[in-house]
Design an enzyme around this catalytic site. Structure first.
Site, PDB file in Angstrom:
ATOM      1  N   THR A  37       1.048  -1.118  -0.019  1.00 50.72           N
ATOM      2  CA  THR A  37      -0.317   0.574  -0.040  1.00 50.72           C
ATOM      3  C   THR A  37       0.796   1.296  -0.066  1.00 50.72           C
ATOM      4  O   THR A  37       1.836   1.604   0.971  1.00 50.72           O
ATOM      5  CB  THR A  37      -0.833   0.063   1.530  1.00 50.72           C
ATOM      6  N   GLY A  38       0.520   2.367  -0.593  1.00 48.45           N
ATOM      7  CA  GLY A  38       0.792   3.542  -0.240  1.00 48.45           C
ATOM      8  C   GLY A  38       1.670   3.193  -1.709  1.00 48.45           C
ATOM      9  O   GLY A  38       3.711   3.831  -1.313  1.00 48.45           O
ATOM     10  N   ALA A  39       2.231   2.889  -2.751  1.00 48.41           N
ATOM     11  CA  ALA A  39       2.624   1.865  -3.551  1.00 48.41           C
ATOM     12  C   ALA A  39       2.794   3.190  -4.702  1.00 48.41           C
ATOM     13  O   ALA A  39       3.931   2.934  -5.436  1.00 48.41           O
ATOM     14  CB  ALA A  39       2.731   0.744  -4.585  1.00 48.41           C
ATOM     15  N   SER A  40       2.338   4.160  -4.576  1.00 44.33           N
ATOM     16  CA  SER A  40       2.930   5.530  -5.494  1.00 44.33           C
ATOM     17  C   SER A  40       3.979   6.568  -6.041  1.00 44.33           C
ATOM     18  O   SER A  40       3.978   6.910  -6.436  1.00 44.33           O
ATOM     19  CB  SER A  40       1.217   6.459  -5.823  1.00 44.33           C
ATOM     20  N   SER A  41       4.883   6.511  -4.214  1.00 48.72           N
ATOM     21  CA  SER A  41       6.136   7.363  -3.892  1.00 48.72           C
ATOM     22  C   SER A  41       6.215   6.921  -2.926  1.00 48.72           C
ATOM     23  O   SER A  41       6.237   5.688  -1.954  1.00 48.72           O
ATOM     24  CB  SER A  41       5.114   8.614  -3.784  1.00 48.72           C
ATOM     25  N   ILE A  43       8.479   5.597  -0.213  1.00 47.53           N
ATOM     26  CA  ILE A  43       9.268   3.601   0.607  1.00 47.53           C
ATOM     27  C   ILE A  43       8.319   3.287  -0.281  1.00 47.53           C
ATOM     28  O   ILE A  43       9.288   2.325  -0.593  1.00 47.53           O
ATOM     29  CB  ILE A  43       9.036   3.720   1.244  1.00 47.53           C
ATOM     30  N   GLY A  44       6.963   2.790  -1.100  1.00 50.47           N
ATOM     31  CA  GLY A  44       6.021   2.189  -1.290  1.00 50.47           C
ATOM     32  C   GLY A  44       6.700   2.147  -2.255  1.00 50.47           C
ATOM     33  O   GLY A  44       6.667   0.788  -3.436  1.00 50.47           O
ATOM     34  N   SER A 168       7.140   3.990  12.746  1.00 51.31           N
ATOM     35  CA  SER A 168       7.634   5.036  12.352  1.00 51.31           C
ATOM     36  C   SER A 168       8.865   5.370  14.351  1.00 51.31           C
ATOM     37  O   SER A 168       8.827   4.872  15.020  1.00 51.31           O
ATOM     38  CB  SER A 168       7.089   6.656  12.222  1.00 51.31           C
ATOM     39  N   TYR A 181       0.749  12.402  14.489  1.00 53.70           N
ATOM     40  CA  TYR A 181       1.428  11.408  13.945  1.00 53.70           C
ATOM     41  C   TYR A 181       2.362  10.334  14.384  1.00 53.70           C
ATOM     42  O   TYR A 181       1.488   9.441  14.580  1.00 53.70           O
ATOM     43  CB  TYR A 181       2.301  11.826  12.813  1.00 53.70           C
TER      44      TYR A 181
END
EC number: 1.-.-.-
Length: 356
Positions: A37-41, A43-44, A168, A181
């Protein structure tokens, strides 16, 4: 029925289902289907590319459809297997659709990486409750939904799989300006530890890993929802490349690991906070206000990725600090003996500081 009392409960479980072992054996990446997930930028994106290069079939999920298409086209042109799923991880139905798409396309998935996250910068009393809730949807509930989908799939198949949650350093130690966060990451860390214990007790075929990144050079700050006058940034601090996090994630996909820290900074802050909490408060009060923003004006809040997809296909940010090419500490943690020596050194250093 005759019961062989010389056989332990664990051995009986293993006899009933050979895939369930006290020490789970995970597949090599070249034989895996990996959901990110979050693969568009950030770490992902880096993890998706690295996983594909190592032979894994990639299921890339994010909100930015255009970026996902570009990524999967890039991977396919290089001869890799990859599909994309547009999804908002803050919605359980979207997360379930990621799992369903992976299964319908590849028949299964072997590793699930809960990576998608976004931040809000601002003093705790300035951030609206609405913005706080939205962040928790992505940073906490997203991994919860992902965990449920992954565990259901692995236990249903009876074949070991990896669940990897990206936490984190601020999930180990709170910080100023990013209170929401940090709170969401604290919740994620607690969830990960709790579900791990339950699954281990049940002898479920699930390896659960928590990744603890330090400050990483990604568009994280550019995507942030900022209440500050100045642009959020990793500033005047040690910064690690996203490849270091991707390497840790993919190592955990093949080797069951409880925790992996990216950078000695992340481990040191966690240890200092536990051993010397008041001293750590003072240090962070002095340092963190000035090291979380640049000198230029902040991006408009409406350009953040809190409610809408952020810019895609960027793996680096515009951070200014002490850039590291790799994390030697992360490499050391792949070798338990070396890791123990490093931790012992950190403890000795902390004790020496206290005695001064």
């Amino acid at each position: 029925m005759t019961i062989d009392h010389s056989v332990t409960n664990t051995e009986q479980l293993e006899q009933q289902n050979p895939a369930i072992k006290t020490k789970l054996k995970l597949k090599k990446l070249k034989d895996q289907v990996i959901v990110i997930t979050g693969a568009s930028s950030g770490i992902g994106l880096v993890t998706a590319r690295m996983a594909a290069e190592k032979g894994a079939k990639v299921v890339a999920a994010a909100r930015n459809e255009e970026a996902l298409k570009e990524l999967t086209d890039e991977l396919k042109e290089k001869g890799h297997d990859a599909i994309w799923v547009k999804a908002d991880v803050g919605k359980e139905e979207d997360v379930n659709r990621i799992a369903e798409t992976a299964i319908s396309t590849f028949g299964r998935f072997d590793t699930w990486v809960n990576n998608a996250a976004v931040s809000t910068f601002g003093h705790a009393m300035d951030v609206t409750v609405e913005d706080m809730k939205r962040m928790f949807d992505t940073n906490f509930w997203g991994p919860v939904y992902g965990t449920r989908a992954a565990v259901k799939h692995y236990t249903g198949r009876g074949v070991p799989g990896a669940l990897i949650n990206v936490g984190s350093l601020f999930g180990d130690r709170g910080t100023v300006i990013q209170s929401t966060y940090a709170s969401a990451k604290f919740a994620l860390h607690g969830w990960t530890e709790s579900i791990r214990m339950e699954l281990e007790k049940e002898q479920a075929p699930v390896s659960v890993t928590l990744i603890h990144p330090g400050r990483i050079d990604t568009p994280y700050n550019e995507h942030a929802h900022s209440y500050l006058d100045k642009q959020p940034a990793h500033y005047r601090s040690m910064i690690y490349p996203p490849e270091a996090v991707a390497e840790a994630i993919l190592f955990a996909a093949e080797h069951p690991k409880r925790d992996m820290y990216i950078g000695s900074q992340a481990k040191a802050i966690a240890m200092l906070g536990a051993l010397f909490p008041r001293l750590t408060d003072r240090l962070m009060e002095k340092i963190m206000y000035h090291s979380q923003h640049a000198e230029r004006p902040s991006n408009p809040r409406e350009e953040s990725a809190l409610y809408d997809a952020g810019c895609g296909m960027h793996d680096r940010g515009t951070n200014k600090g002490w850039m590291r090419s790799r994390s030697y500490y992360t490499k050391a943690t792949k070798r338990p003996i070396v890791s123990a020596a490093v931790v012992a050194g950190l403890v000795a250093w902390a004790a020496a500081k206290r005695c001064r």
